[in-house]
Scaffold this motif. Sequence first.
Motif, PDB file in Angstrom:
ATOM      1  N   MET A 170       0.847  -1.193   0.000  1.00 33.07           N
ATOM      2  CA  MET A 170       0.000   0.000   0.000  1.00 33.07           C
ATOM      3  C   MET A 170       0.889   1.253   0.000  1.00 33.07           C
ATOM      4  SD  MET A 170      -3.225  -0.853   0.119  1.00 33.07           S
ATOM      5  CE  MET A 170      -4.156  -2.393   0.345  1.00 33.07           C
ATOM      6  N   PRO A 171       0.370   2.387  -0.486  1.00 34.62           N
ATOM      7  CA  PRO A 171       1.135   3.638  -0.412  1.00 34.62           C
ATOM      8  C   PRO A 171       1.513   3.954   1.033  1.00 34.62           C
ATOM      9  CG  PRO A 171      -0.762   3.891  -1.845  1.00 34.62           C
ATOM     10  CD  PRO A 171      -0.921   2.561  -1.172  1.00 34.62           C
ATOM     11  N   GLU A 172       2.652   4.569   1.232  1.00 34.35           N
ATOM     12  CA  GLU A 172       3.147   4.833   2.578  1.00 34.35           C
ATOM     13  C   GLU A 172       2.187   5.691   3.404  1.00 34.35           C
ATOM     14  OE1 GLU A 172       7.023   6.459   2.564  1.00 34.35           O
ATOM     15  OE2 GLU A 172       7.959   4.732   1.569  1.00 34.35           O
ATOM     16  N   ASN A 173       1.547   6.655   2.772  1.00 37.73           N
ATOM     17  CA  ASN A 173       0.703   7.598   3.523  1.00 37.73           C
ATOM     18  C   ASN A 173      -0.779   7.259   3.432  1.00 37.73           C
ATOM     19  OD1 ASN A 173       0.424   8.210   0.836  1.00 37.73           O
ATOM     20  ND2 ASN A 173       0.251  10.429   1.165  1.00 37.73           N
ATOM     21  N   ILE A 174      -1.119   6.007   3.168  1.00 42.45           N
ATOM     22  CA  ILE A 174      -2.523   5.660   2.962  1.00 42.45           C
ATOM     23  C   ILE A 174      -3.382   5.945   4.196  1.00 42.45           C
ATOM     24  CG2 ILE A 174      -2.203   3.246   3.672  1.00 42.45           C
ATOM     25  CD1 ILE A 174      -4.284   2.503   1.519  1.00 42.45           C
ATOM     26  N   ARG A 175      -2.786   5.820   5.390  1.00 41.10           N
ATOM     27  CA  ARG A 175      -3.560   6.050   6.607  1.00 41.10           C
ATOM     28  C   ARG A 175      -3.926   7.515   6.796  1.00 41.10           C
ATOM     29  NH1 ARG A 175      -0.897   2.107  11.235  1.00 41.10           N
ATOM     30  NH2 ARG A 175      -1.058   0.175  10.057  1.00 41.10           N
ATOM     31  N   LYS A 180      -9.361  12.625   1.590  1.00 46.08           N
ATOM     32  CA  LYS A 180      -8.546  13.123   0.491  1.00 46.08           C
ATOM     33  C   LYS A 180      -8.037  11.987  -0.394  1.00 46.08           C
ATOM     34  CE  LYS A 180      -8.918  17.247   2.236  1.00 46.08           C
ATOM     35  NZ  LYS A 180      -9.848  18.214   1.635  1.00 46.08           N
ATOM     36  N   SER A 181      -8.660  10.850  -0.291  1.00 52.14           N
ATOM     37  CA  SER A 181      -8.254   9.707  -1.092  1.00 52.14           C
ATOM     38  C   SER A 181      -8.299  10.050  -2.582  1.00 52.14           C
ATOM     39  CB  SER A 181      -9.176   8.521  -0.821  1.00 52.14           C
ATOM     40  OG  SER A 181      -8.989   7.507  -1.791  1.00 52.14           O
TER      41      SER A 181
END
Length: 219
Positions: A170-175, A180-181
């Motif tokens: 998953m992308p590093e900053n997904i959390r 803003k997804s």
Amino acid sequence: MDRRHFLQMMLAAPLIVSIPLNAAFAASADAEPQAALLRASELLTGRRGLDPAITARLWQLLVDKDASFPAQLTRLIGNLAALKTEDREAIVGHLDDEDVKTALTIISPWYLGYTGNPSTTKAVDDAHFVTFLSALMYEPTSDHTIRPTYARAGGDYWVEVPKGVTAPAMPENIREWGDKSPQAAPTIREPEEPWLLMVQGKARTLAEAQDMIAHKKTA
């Protein structure tokens, strides 16, 4: 299943209340209306300690829906108190259709958590919220299932990968995406007319809704 058979099933379920039905209903006959409803609710559901605040909300909803409910409750309690048997199946057999209807009017909201009849095809119906957490229908399976919409492991439990599951990269900053997804819809679309007609109860099927729209355009 008819009302009488359903009520027999409810009263035949394992009971928590140990006070004899006749004596308890006799004690309820002279109680204040909401207190009488609470007592009747505990006896008919077989539970002690039902929430008085929920009872007050239920009382108001039932009275608002049917102004004759207080008289129906008094009649039910009086007839139950007059019976000389503790056999719950026999008690249901002695009640007339009006008392059976009143008993189910009291029992149903405690199990379902609402009064009236919710509709999935109409924007407005006659259902009204009574309780969610205290709805009795969840009790039989409470040791195996959770109440719908409640997180089993607390808030945001889903951000951690469940044990035994290998998650894809998953992308590093997904959390931190939140609303803003990159995949989030920028605006809420207007409902399509056929769907709106079905929700409003004006059409029962998609084909019927489309026919109504076509007729309107040619009118």
